[in-house]
Design an enzyme around this catalytic site. Structure first.
Site, PDB file in Angstrom:
ATOM      1  N   LYS A  79       0.828  -1.199   0.000  1.00  0.00           N
ATOM      2  CA  LYS A  79       0.000   0.000   0.000  1.00  0.00           C
ATOM      3  C   LYS A  79       0.868   1.257   0.000  1.00  0.00           C
ATOM      4  CE  LYS A  79      -4.030  -2.324   1.830  1.00  0.00           C
ATOM      5  NZ  LYS A  79      -5.255  -2.175   2.639  1.00  0.00           N
ATOM      6  N   HIS A 110       9.071   7.461   2.050  1.00  0.00           N
ATOM      7  CA  HIS A 110      10.537   7.426   1.953  1.00  0.00           C
ATOM      8  C   HIS A 110      11.045   8.839   2.238  1.00  0.00           C
ATOM      9  CE1 HIS A 110      10.644   3.400   0.465  1.00  0.00           C
ATOM     10  NE2 HIS A 110      10.048   3.689  -0.677  1.00  0.00           N
ATOM     11  N   ALA A 148       9.685  -1.513   6.233  1.00  0.00           N
ATOM     12  CA  ALA A 148       8.675  -1.909   5.247  1.00  0.00           C
ATOM     13  C   ALA A 148       9.335  -2.716   4.142  1.00  0.00           C
ATOM     14  CB  ALA A 148       7.995  -0.683   4.660  1.00  0.00           C
ATOM     15  N   ILE A 149       8.569  -3.632   3.568  1.00  0.00           N
ATOM     16  CA  ILE A 149       9.042  -4.449   2.447  1.00  0.00           C
ATOM     17  C   ILE A 149       8.013  -4.368   1.330  1.00  0.00           C
ATOM     18  CG2 ILE A 149       9.478  -6.808   1.650  1.00  0.00           C
ATOM     19  CD1 ILE A 149      10.642  -7.415   4.396  1.00  0.00           C
ATOM     20  N   THR A 208       3.605   3.909   1.322  1.00  0.00           N
ATOM     21  CA  THR A 208       4.816   3.928   2.131  1.00  0.00           C
ATOM     22  C   THR A 208       5.453   5.303   2.006  1.00  0.00           C
ATOM     23  OG1 THR A 208       5.218   1.552   1.822  1.00  0.00           O
ATOM     24  CG2 THR A 208       7.098   2.869   2.459  1.00  0.00           C
ATOM     25  N   CYS A 230       1.253   1.484   5.201  1.00  0.00           N
ATOM     26  CA  CYS A 230       1.003   0.083   4.842  1.00  0.00           C
ATOM     27  C   CYS A 230      -0.423  -0.355   5.151  1.00  0.00           C
ATOM     28  CB  CYS A 230       2.009  -0.838   5.533  1.00  0.00           C
ATOM     29  SG  CYS A 230       3.727  -0.425   5.136  1.00  0.00           S
TER      30      CYS A 230
END
Length: 219
Positions: free
Chosen positions: A79, A83, A147-148, A81, A178
């Site tokens: 979903k 950065h 997060a991945i 995220t 997420c």
């Protein structure tokens, strides 16, 4: 200076400063195509972005609460995220044709790698059933520290992970991270005062050979 693992088939790259998200996305796509064609080495790329929000393939526009930063649509899973500076983003362009064509195993092994790296820095991290990502306890509450989000094309991986080393955690307030409003986000700095990306990079590099060994192991 981070110790770079000795891997003739894999480039380990650490980009200084802030890399624009669209620039990194274009380069990642180009490199993945070259790896799939056998024309380039695999790549582990560690970098930071200016503040951005990215939307995975299952992002719900309702969860973009306050688009205070640029928003990018991306082909990775997941979903919304965030950065930004102080967060270590890692892009993995690895050829699963020679490391096992098993996406679930790849994600599971990636989680193990990040958990091991965080453990070297005194953070007890773990995976949570039904919740992709890296979790820990912050003051007794479960919180997300990493997060991945991955994509696989022609069995070459794209995108990867984002671990909160020392970002401005208030920046996550513009999204439902997420898609999990009931859980907060945290960082290495908030947990134990670690704020050096290089310190985290060293932990990643130390744990990387075990990641590769597990990735290539029989399932």
């Amino acid at each position: 200076m981070t110790h770079i693992p000795d891997m003739p088939d894999i480039e380990w790259r650490i980009s200084p400063g802030l890399t624009p998200y669209d620039q990194s996305l274009a380069e990642m796509e180009t490199r993945a195509a070259a790896v799939a064609a056998g024309e380039a080495r695999e790549l582990v790329w560690l970098l930071e972005h200016p503040p951005v929000y990215t939307a995975g393939t299952s992002a719900d526009p309702v969860e973009l609460v306050d688009p205070r930063f640029p928003v990018f649509q991306t082909g990775r899973g997941g979903k919304y995220t965030y950065h930004g500076p102080g967060q270590r983003t890692g892009y993995l362009i690895l050829d699963l044709n020679k490391r096992g064509r098993d996406v679930r195993h790849f994600v599971h092994t990636l989680e193990d790698w990040l958990i091991a790296a965080l453990g070297q820095l005194g953070v007890n991290a773990f995976r949570a059933e039904g919740r992709v990502g890296i979790w820990t306890r912050d003051g007794g509450t479960e919180a997300k520290v990493g997060a991945i989000g991955v994509r696989v094309r022609r069995w070459v991986t794209l995108h990867g992970f984002a671990v909160n080393v020392a970002p401005d955690l208030s920046h996550f307030g513009g999204i439902v991270p997420c898609g999990l409003p009931e859980f907060p986000v945290t960082s290495l700095f908030a947990l134990n005062g670690v704020k050096s990306l290089e310190t985290f990079d060293e932990a990643l590099a130390f744990s990387f050979p075990a990641f590769l060994k597990t990735l290539a192991s029989d399932r």
